[in-house]
Enzyme design. Structure first.
Site, PDB file in Angstrom:
ATOM      1  N   CYS A  81       0.816  -1.229   0.000  1.00  0.00           N
ATOM      2  CA  CYS A  81       0.000   0.000   0.000  1.00  0.00           C
ATOM      3  C   CYS A  81       0.845   1.272   0.000  1.00  0.00           C
ATOM      4  O   CYS A  81       0.342   2.351  -0.327  1.00  0.00           O
ATOM      5  CB  CYS A  81      -0.941   0.001   1.180  1.00  0.00           C
ATOM      6  N   HIS A 141      -3.263   6.965   2.553  1.00  0.00           N
ATOM      7  CA  HIS A 141      -3.686   5.662   2.030  1.00  0.00           C
ATOM      8  C   HIS A 141      -5.091   5.364   2.545  1.00  0.00           C
ATOM      9  O   HIS A 141      -5.414   5.669   3.686  1.00  0.00           O
ATOM     10  CB  HIS A 141      -2.702   4.582   2.484  1.00  0.00           C
ATOM     11  N   ASN A 150      -9.919  -0.416  -0.402  1.00  0.00           N
ATOM     12  CA  ASN A 150      -8.458  -0.349  -0.343  1.00  0.00           C
ATOM     13  C   ASN A 150      -7.882  -0.913  -1.642  1.00  0.00           C
ATOM     14  O   ASN A 150      -8.006  -2.110  -1.909  1.00  0.00           O
ATOM     15  CB  ASN A 150      -7.995  -1.168   0.880  1.00  0.00           C
TER      16      ASN A 150
HETATM   17  O1  UT7 Z   1      -3.751  -1.517   3.545  1.00  0.00           O
HETATM   18  C1  UT7 Z   1      -2.943  -1.506   4.675  1.00  0.00           C
HETATM   19  C2  UT7 Z   1      -3.126  -2.660   5.554  1.00  0.00           C
HETATM   20  N1  UT7 Z   1      -4.449  -2.886   6.046  1.00  0.00           N
HETATM   21  C3  UT7 Z   1      -4.882  -2.264   7.140  1.00  0.00           C
HETATM   22  O2  UT7 Z   1      -4.260  -1.365   7.644  1.00  0.00           O
HETATM   23  C4  UT7 Z   1      -6.149  -2.777   7.755  1.00  0.00           C
HETATM   24  C5  UT7 Z   1      -6.191  -2.416   9.202  1.00  0.00           C
HETATM   25  N2  UT7 Z   1      -7.281  -3.017   9.928  1.00  0.00           N
HETATM   26  C6  UT7 Z   1      -8.578  -2.654   9.797  1.00  0.00           C
HETATM   27  O3  UT7 Z   1      -8.911  -1.818   8.989  1.00  0.00           O
HETATM   28  C7  UT7 Z   1      -9.587  -3.288  10.723  1.00  0.00           C
HETATM   29  O4  UT7 Z   1      -8.910  -4.029  11.723  1.00  0.00           O
HETATM   30  C8  UT7 Z   1     -10.598  -4.222   9.995  1.00  0.00           C
HETATM   31  C9  UT7 Z   1     -11.577  -3.384   9.171  1.00  0.00           C
HETATM   32  C10 UT7 Z   1      -9.870  -5.189   9.111  1.00  0.00           C
HETATM   33  C11 UT7 Z   1     -11.424  -5.011  11.020  1.00  0.00           C
HETATM   34  O5  UT7 Z   1     -12.095  -4.103  11.905  1.00  0.00           O
HETATM   35  P1  UT7 Z   1     -12.037  -4.333  13.483  1.00  0.00           P
HETATM   36  O6  UT7 Z   1     -12.843  -3.292  14.102  1.00  0.00           O
HETATM   37  O7  UT7 Z   1     -10.566  -4.402  13.847  1.00  0.00           O
HETATM   38  O8  UT7 Z   1     -12.752  -5.715  13.632  1.00  0.00           O
HETATM   39  P2  UT7 Z   1     -12.206  -7.088  14.255  1.00  0.00           P
HETATM   40  O9  UT7 Z   1     -11.229  -7.720  13.321  1.00  0.00           O
HETATM   41  O10 UT7 Z   1     -11.761  -6.852  15.672  1.00  0.00           O
HETATM   42  O11 UT7 Z   1     -13.516  -7.958  14.277  1.00  0.00           O
HETATM   43  C12 UT7 Z   1     -14.619  -7.601  15.117  1.00  0.00           C
HETATM   44  C13 UT7 Z   1     -15.747  -8.585  14.860  1.00  0.00           C
HETATM   45  C14 UT7 Z   1     -15.322 -10.038  14.940  1.00  0.00           C
HETATM   46  O12 UT7 Z   1     -16.372 -10.754  15.548  1.00  0.00           O
HETATM   47  P3  UT7 Z   1     -16.320 -11.169  17.111  1.00  0.00           P
HETATM   48  O13 UT7 Z   1     -15.080 -12.018  17.243  1.00  0.00           O
HETATM   49  O14 UT7 Z   1     -16.205  -9.873  17.857  1.00  0.00           O
HETATM   50  O15 UT7 Z   1     -17.585 -11.888  17.320  1.00  0.00           O
HETATM   51  C15 UT7 Z   1     -15.208 -10.455  13.497  1.00  0.00           C
HETATM   52  O16 UT7 Z   1     -15.427 -11.836  13.318  1.00  0.00           O
HETATM   53  O17 UT7 Z   1     -16.266  -8.389  13.520  1.00  0.00           O
HETATM   54  C16 UT7 Z   1     -16.313  -9.643  12.862  1.00  0.00           C
HETATM   55  N3  UT7 Z   1     -16.135  -9.404  11.444  1.00  0.00           N
HETATM   56  C17 UT7 Z   1     -17.153  -9.135  10.608  1.00  0.00           C
HETATM   57  N4  UT7 Z   1     -18.482  -9.044  10.827  1.00  0.00           N
HETATM   58  C18 UT7 Z   1     -19.239  -8.736   9.761  1.00  0.00           C
HETATM   59  C19 UT7 Z   1     -14.965  -9.366  10.746  1.00  0.00           C
HETATM   60  N5  UT7 Z   1     -15.225  -9.090   9.446  1.00  0.00           N
HETATM   61  C20 UT7 Z   1     -16.565  -8.937   9.343  1.00  0.00           C
HETATM   62  C21 UT7 Z   1     -17.422  -8.623   8.281  1.00  0.00           C
HETATM   63  N6  UT7 Z   1     -18.751  -8.533   8.541  1.00  0.00           N
HETATM   64  N7  UT7 Z   1     -17.001  -8.391   7.034  1.00  0.00           N
END
Ligand code: UT7
Length: 327
Positions: A113, A253, A283
């Site tokens: 990225c 980004h 992204n």
């Molecule tokens: O391009 C450069 C590199 N990439 C990044 O910098 C990405 C950085 N990270 C992020 O943007 C965020 O961490 C994400 C958008 C990827 C995830 O958001 P989050 O708030 O960190 O969510 P999480 O991974 O902590 O997941 C929270 C919950 C989980 O459920 P439980 O365990 O709390 O029951 C996941 O299973 O959300 C669930 N979940 C979803 N639910 C609905 C994860 N993906 C989804 C989804 N739809 N698509």
């Protein structure tokens, strides 16, 4: 001493759009979750087997036309991509062939990225050192080609697209003023496509296990992203002898709107001086920053003498920032 300035910009987004509502029918997700956690509403998708070079070609034609030069005037073509057409030859060589830019030296940059900022910095240095006059720098990605469409934690995040700029030489203290690049290979496993390279060659088993698709520890990345993007931006500003208050527009980004807002808050850049288009594209890895730069320019949000600050972070881990005085 010379510098380099941007004299042409172009972008290309493939016409097919996948909305959050389309994704609701594919995996266990919701428009509400995707919108509140990321800011993304829709993303563009390339056709199957439409390589990164094809997207790069469309964006480059526009950038070259806007620059008022001919492909034959290009001395250098750098394509930033993690979704190259082939392992080799480089996507830059394919692009050169499409453009008929026969004089140009061509290579790809793999910095995920942050790829566009890495490639821009490399081209700037070639021009600054006097080796080349005109360079085409492109960020082009077909992220859909490495997406696991059954993994809701990643498939909702990415999109396809390309952006391009033409650089030419200019007096020092104009155009690109400074750049800062950083890396931490110890954290490579945080965001990786495990198979398909020489470390884990592609086999029937790796394909069945979908190891040729993106694996990401999103939560851990989030925390690192904010810290290193703030640090990179401050170092690029220091390098140019500028303060945060002098930034006319921050072009970050576009990985997550919450990351963008956290970075802007820590840098004390107000919302009206940040460019955000993640809702429409998701992204696009190396293409995100350059497409955002191109759109900000198209919308008249960048004027002569403005200070433009590019800032990105990605797999590697890598990060970088670049301060530009718009010429
Ligand atoms: O391009 C450069 C590199 N990439 C990044 O910098 C990405 C950085 N990270 C992020 O943007 C965020 O961490 C994400 C958008 C990827 C995830 O958001 P989050 O708030 O960190 O969510 P999480 O991974 O902590 O997941 C929270 C919950 C989980 O459920 P439980 O365990 O709390 O029951 C996941 O299973 O959300 C669930 N979940 C979803 N639910 C609905 C994860 N993906 C989804 C989804 N739809 N698509």
């Amino acid at each position: 001493m010379k510098s380099a300035k941007i004299i042409g910009l172009g972008k290309y987004l493939p016409p097919k759009i996948l909305t959050n509502f389309d994704l609701e029918k594919m995996v266990d997700t919701s428009d509400e979750w995707i919108t509140t956690r990321t800011g993304i509403k829709e993303r563009h998708l390339a056709h199957k087997n439409e390589g990164a070079s094809v997207l790069a070609f469309e964006a480059s034609k526009i950038a070259i036309k806007n620059a008022g030069i001919k492909p034959a005037d290009l001395d250098l073509i750098i394509v930033a991509t993690i979704t190259p057409d082939n392992q080799f030859p480089s996507t830059a060589c394919h692009l050169q062939n499409f453009l008929k830019a026969k004089k140009a030296a061509c290579f790809d940059v793999s910095a995920a990225c942050a790829g566009f900022i890495y490639a821009l910095t490399a081209a700037w240095q070639f021009i600054k050192g006097g080796l080349y006059k005109n360079a085409l720098v492109v960020g082009s990605e077909v992220m859909s080609s490495i997406t696991d469409w059954s993994d809701r934690s990643t498939c909702v995040l990415f999109g396809d697209g390309a952006g391009a700029v033409v650089l030419t030489d200019c007096p020092a203290k104009e155009g690109i003023l400074s750049a800062y690049l950083g890396s931490d290979g110890a954290e490579a496993e945080m965001l990786i496509v495990p198979a398909g390279g020489s470390r884990m060659v592609a086999t029937k088993e790796t394909v069945e296990k979908k190891l040729h698709t993106i694996k990401m520890k999103g939560n851990e990345l989030f925390k690192v992203a904010v810290r290193v993007m703030v640090d990179a931006a401050q170092k690029a500003l220091d390098g140019a002898g500028l303060s945060q208050k002098e930034v006319s527009i921050l072009i970050p980004h576009q990985a997550n709107e919450r990351i963008i807002n956290a970075v802007a808050a820590r840098l004390e850049v107000p919302a009206n001086r940040i460019y955000v288009n993640i809702a429409r594209y998701g992204n696009m890895s190396s293409a995100s920053t350059v497409v955002a730069l191109c759109e900000a320019w198209e919308e008249g949000r960048i004027r002569k003498d403005d200070i433009v600050l590019l800032d990105a972070f990605g797999a590697g881990l890598v990060w970088g920032s670049c301060a530009i005085r718009w010429a």
